[in-house]
Motif scaffolding. Structure first.
Motif, PDB file in Angstrom:
ATOM      1  N   ASN A  36       0.854  -1.183   0.000  1.00 24.63           N
ATOM      2  CA  ASN A  36       0.000   0.000   0.000  1.00 24.63           C
ATOM      3  C   ASN A  36       0.890   1.234   0.000  1.00 24.63           C
ATOM      4  O   ASN A  36       1.662   1.440   0.942  1.00 24.63           O
ATOM      5  N   PRO A  37       0.826   2.082  -1.043  1.00 27.89           N
ATOM      6  CA  PRO A  37       1.705   3.256  -1.087  1.00 27.89           C
ATOM      7  C   PRO A  37       1.594   4.148   0.144  1.00 27.89           C
ATOM      8  O   PRO A  37       2.573   4.795   0.534  1.00 27.89           O
ATOM      9  N   GLU A  38       0.434   4.179   0.769  1.00 25.41           N
ATOM     10  CA  GLU A  38       0.249   5.027   1.942  1.00 25.41           C
ATOM     11  C   GLU A  38       1.051   4.528   3.146  1.00 25.41           C
ATOM     12  O   GLU A  38       1.283   5.291   4.092  1.00 25.41           O
ATOM     13  N   ASP A  39       1.486   3.263   3.087  1.00 28.29           N
ATOM     14  CA  ASP A  39       2.273   2.700   4.192  1.00 28.29           C
ATOM     15  C   ASP A  39       3.768   2.941   4.032  1.00 28.29           C
ATOM     16  O   ASP A  39       4.547   2.610   4.929  1.00 28.29           O
ATOM     17  N   ILE A  40       4.181   3.495   2.892  1.00 28.63           N
ATOM     18  CA  ILE A  40       5.595   3.702   2.602  1.00 28.63           C
ATOM     19  C   ILE A  40       6.000   5.124   2.979  1.00 28.63           C
ATOM     20  O   ILE A  40       5.407   6.099   2.511  1.00 28.63           O
ATOM     21  N   LYS A  41       7.015   5.239   3.826  1.00 27.82           N
ATOM     22  CA  LYS A  41       7.564   6.538   4.187  1.00 27.82           C
ATOM     23  C   LYS A  41       8.827   6.767   3.377  1.00 27.82           C
ATOM     24  O   LYS A  41       9.840   6.101   3.570  1.00 27.82           O
ATOM     25  N   ALA A  42       8.767   7.691   2.443  1.00 30.99           N
ATOM     26  CA  ALA A  42       9.895   7.973   1.564  1.00 30.99           C
ATOM     27  C   ALA A  42       9.889   9.452   1.205  1.00 30.99           C
ATOM     28  O   ALA A  42       8.862  10.128   1.309  1.00 30.99           O
ATOM     29  N   LYS A  43      11.048   9.960   0.784  1.00 25.78           N
ATOM     30  CA  LYS A  43      11.138  11.353   0.343  1.00 25.78           C
ATOM     31  C   LYS A  43      10.481  11.545  -1.019  1.00 25.78           C
ATOM     32  O   LYS A  43       9.985  12.625  -1.333  1.00 25.78           O
ATOM     33  N   SER A  44      10.501  10.505  -1.838  1.00 21.71           N
ATOM     34  CA  SER A  44       9.948  10.579  -3.186  1.00 21.71           C
ATOM     35  C   SER A  44       8.477  10.192  -3.188  1.00 21.71           C
ATOM     36  O   SER A  44       7.970   9.596  -2.228  1.00 21.71           O
ATOM     37  N   ALA A  45       7.801  10.526  -4.279  1.00 28.91           N
ATOM     38  CA  ALA A  45       6.412  10.121  -4.442  1.00 28.91           C
ATOM     39  C   ALA A  45       6.328   8.603  -4.550  1.00 28.91           C
ATOM     40  O   ALA A  45       7.202   7.969  -5.146  1.00 28.91           O
ATOM     41  N   VAL A  46       5.285   8.024  -3.973  1.00 28.45           N
ATOM     42  CA  VAL A  46       5.122   6.572  -3.953  1.00 28.45           C
ATOM     43  C   VAL A  46       3.804   6.205  -4.631  1.00 28.45           C
ATOM     44  O   VAL A  46       2.757   6.810  -4.364  1.00 28.45           O
ATOM     45  N   TYR A  47       3.872   5.202  -5.516  1.00 34.31           N
ATOM     46  CA  TYR A  47       2.707   4.759  -6.273  1.00 34.31           C
ATOM     47  C   TYR A  47       2.599   3.241  -6.213  1.00 34.31           C
ATOM     48  O   TYR A  47       3.574   2.535  -5.939  1.00 34.31           O
ATOM     49  N   SER A  48       1.428   2.748  -6.524  1.00 35.71           N
ATOM     50  CA  SER A  48       1.259   1.313  -6.712  1.00 35.71           C
ATOM     51  C   SER A  48       2.004   0.880  -7.963  1.00 35.71           C
ATOM     52  O   SER A  48       2.033   1.613  -8.969  1.00 35.71           O
ATOM     53  N   VAL A  49       2.590  -0.293  -7.927  1.00 36.85           N
ATOM     54  CA  VAL A  49       3.300  -0.793  -9.108  1.00 36.85           C
ATOM     55  C   VAL A  49       2.355  -0.945 -10.291  1.00 36.85           C
ATOM     56  O   VAL A  49       2.788  -0.896 -11.454  1.00 36.85           O
ATOM     57  N   ASP A  50       1.069  -1.092 -10.028  1.00 39.79           N
ATOM     58  CA  ASP A  50       0.092  -1.197 -11.115  1.00 39.79           C
ATOM     59  C   ASP A  50      -0.008   0.095 -11.923  1.00 39.79           C
ATOM     60  O   ASP A  50      -0.479   0.079 -13.061  1.00 39.79           O
ATOM     61  N   GLU A  51       0.425   1.207 -11.333  1.00 39.02           N
ATOM     62  CA  GLU A  51       0.370   2.493 -12.023  1.00 39.02           C
ATOM     63  C   GLU A  51       1.588   2.738 -12.912  1.00 39.02           C
ATOM     64  O   GLU A  51       1.614   3.707 -13.679  1.00 39.02           O
ATOM     65  N   LEU A  52       2.601   1.884 -12.813  1.00 37.09           N
ATOM     66  CA  LEU A  52       3.859   2.129 -13.515  1.00 37.09           C
ATOM     67  C   LEU A  52       3.683   2.329 -15.026  1.00 37.09           C
ATOM     68  O   LEU A  52       4.277   3.266 -15.583  1.00 37.09           O
ATOM     69  N   PRO A  53       2.901   1.515 -15.742  1.00 36.31           N
ATOM     70  CA  PRO A  53       2.796   1.719 -17.192  1.00 36.31           C
ATOM     71  C   PRO A  53       2.333   3.118 -17.600  1.00 36.31           C
ATOM     72  O   PRO A  53       2.679   3.601 -18.686  1.00 36.31           O
ATOM     73  N   SER A  54       1.566   3.777 -16.756  1.00 36.26           N
ATOM     74  CA  SER A  54       1.072   5.113 -17.096  1.00 36.26           C
ATOM     75  C   SER A  54       2.185   6.163 -17.061  1.00 36.26           C
ATOM     76  O   SER A  54       1.981   7.295 -17.500  1.00 36.26           O
TER      77      SER A  54
END
Length: 322
Positions: A36-54
């Motif tokens: 779940n991207p909301e569970d990731i704490k990072a400096k960069s934007a975080v997305y679901s891997v399903d969104e990668l092709p877009s």
């Protein structure tokens, strides 16, 4: 700026994000995760891997941070259909198979993949080849550790019933000293290294069954003397949080009868994943350049000139580094 996508956010993915802060020509477009991207704490934007092709038109190179044991054989080909990629695939015995698959997909889709970078495979691969080119008569030896192997630790954590685990690779120092003293040795894999595993079990897991699965795991533990320790989560957290590693490539050769030459390259690393990540990011620069020149398919560290990894022009390199 070279636009970077990070696929996966474990230790290696975190190292890649940190490296991109140091490499001034790199910009992280996003981190792509199965969690779940909301569970990731990072400096960069975080997305679901399903969104990668877009993001196909927004990313120059995807750095793949999945594990070699199970992830990259699927993750690599899937991402390569739309993006240039760099990965740290480290199952040495399966590199030819993985290369052929990635080369075919890259050619079919007009993308470029550099596989199996990092420090071994990667920098150590270069040193083995380079030293043998210089000293054709001789013997090459590679030793790893003592340190934490990310790939082997990941393979442990994939076992059903294992809650957490870490694995240390330990070189046989007696053998190293004999080689440095000039002895030419015929060594098996088992002769050169030991493997030590510290494992936290899920409740109710069978210690004997998991020990048997570990010590008999092909490509990872079956060819080594392997010791397995079962410990608590608290002990693992208190005593095994660092990720040091390193190793040595030694080539003992002769340039004429009785004239011995010793070629040695070594690394001593406070953080295995951060150093591995830095190597991968440097090679992302090289992949971006080679792709712009029309290269597609799959390549390895043997196929890119060092100048492709540098931010400097050819003129600056000749002036300052030759």
């Amino acid at each position: 700026m070279i636009k970077i996508g990070i696929v996966g956010y474990g230790n290696l993915g975190k190292g890649i994000e940190r490296a991109c802060e140091v490499f001034e020509d790199m910009e992280v477009v996003g981190i792509f995760t199965r969690r779940n991207p909301e569970d990731i704490k990072a400096k960069s934007a975080v997305y679901s891997v399903d969104e990668l092709p877009s993001f196909k038109d927004q990313i120059d190179v995807c750095l793949l941070a999945g594990g070699s044991a199970t992830d990259l054989m699927e993750q690599g080909p899937s991402v390569l259909e739309n993006f240039n990629t760099v990965d740290c695939y480290d199952t040495h015995a399966k590199v030819p198979e993985y290369f052929d698959k990635m080369n075919r997909i890259g050619k079919e889709n007009g993308t470029l993949s550099l596989i199996s970078t990092g420090w071994d495979p990667g920098l150590f691969s270069i040193q083995r080849l380079f030293s043998e080119c210089i000293l054709p008569k001789g013997d090459t030896y590679t030793f790893w550790g003592k340190g934490v192997s990310q790939g082997h630790s990941d393979a442990l954590r994939r076992i059903e019933g294992v809650k957490n685990a870490i694995q240390y690779t330990i070189p046989n120092q007696d053998v190293i000293e004999k080689i440095k003293a000039g002895e030419r040795l015929e060594l098996s894999t088992r002769d050169k290294h030991f493997r030590e595993c510290f494992v936290v079990l899920e409740e109710g897991a069978d210690e004997k069954a998991i020990t048997d699965e570990i010590v008999n795991m092909p490509n990872y533990f079956s060819d080594y003397d392997t010791t397995v320790h079962f410990i608590s989560e608290e002990e693992l957290s208190a005593e095994h949080q660092g990720m040091p590693h390193g190793g040595t490539v030694i080539r003992i050769g002769e340039t004429s009868n009785g004239c011995k030459q010793n070629y040695e390259f070594s690394l001593s690393l406070d953080s295995n994943p951060e150093f591995t990540a830095s190597v991968a990011v440097a090679y992302a620069r090289g992949v971006h350049r080679a792709f712009k020149e029309g290269k597609t398919g799959a390549i390895t560290v043997f196929d890119l000139p060092l100048s492709y990894l540098s931010v400097y022009t050819d003129e600056e390199l000749r002036k300052n580094y030759i």
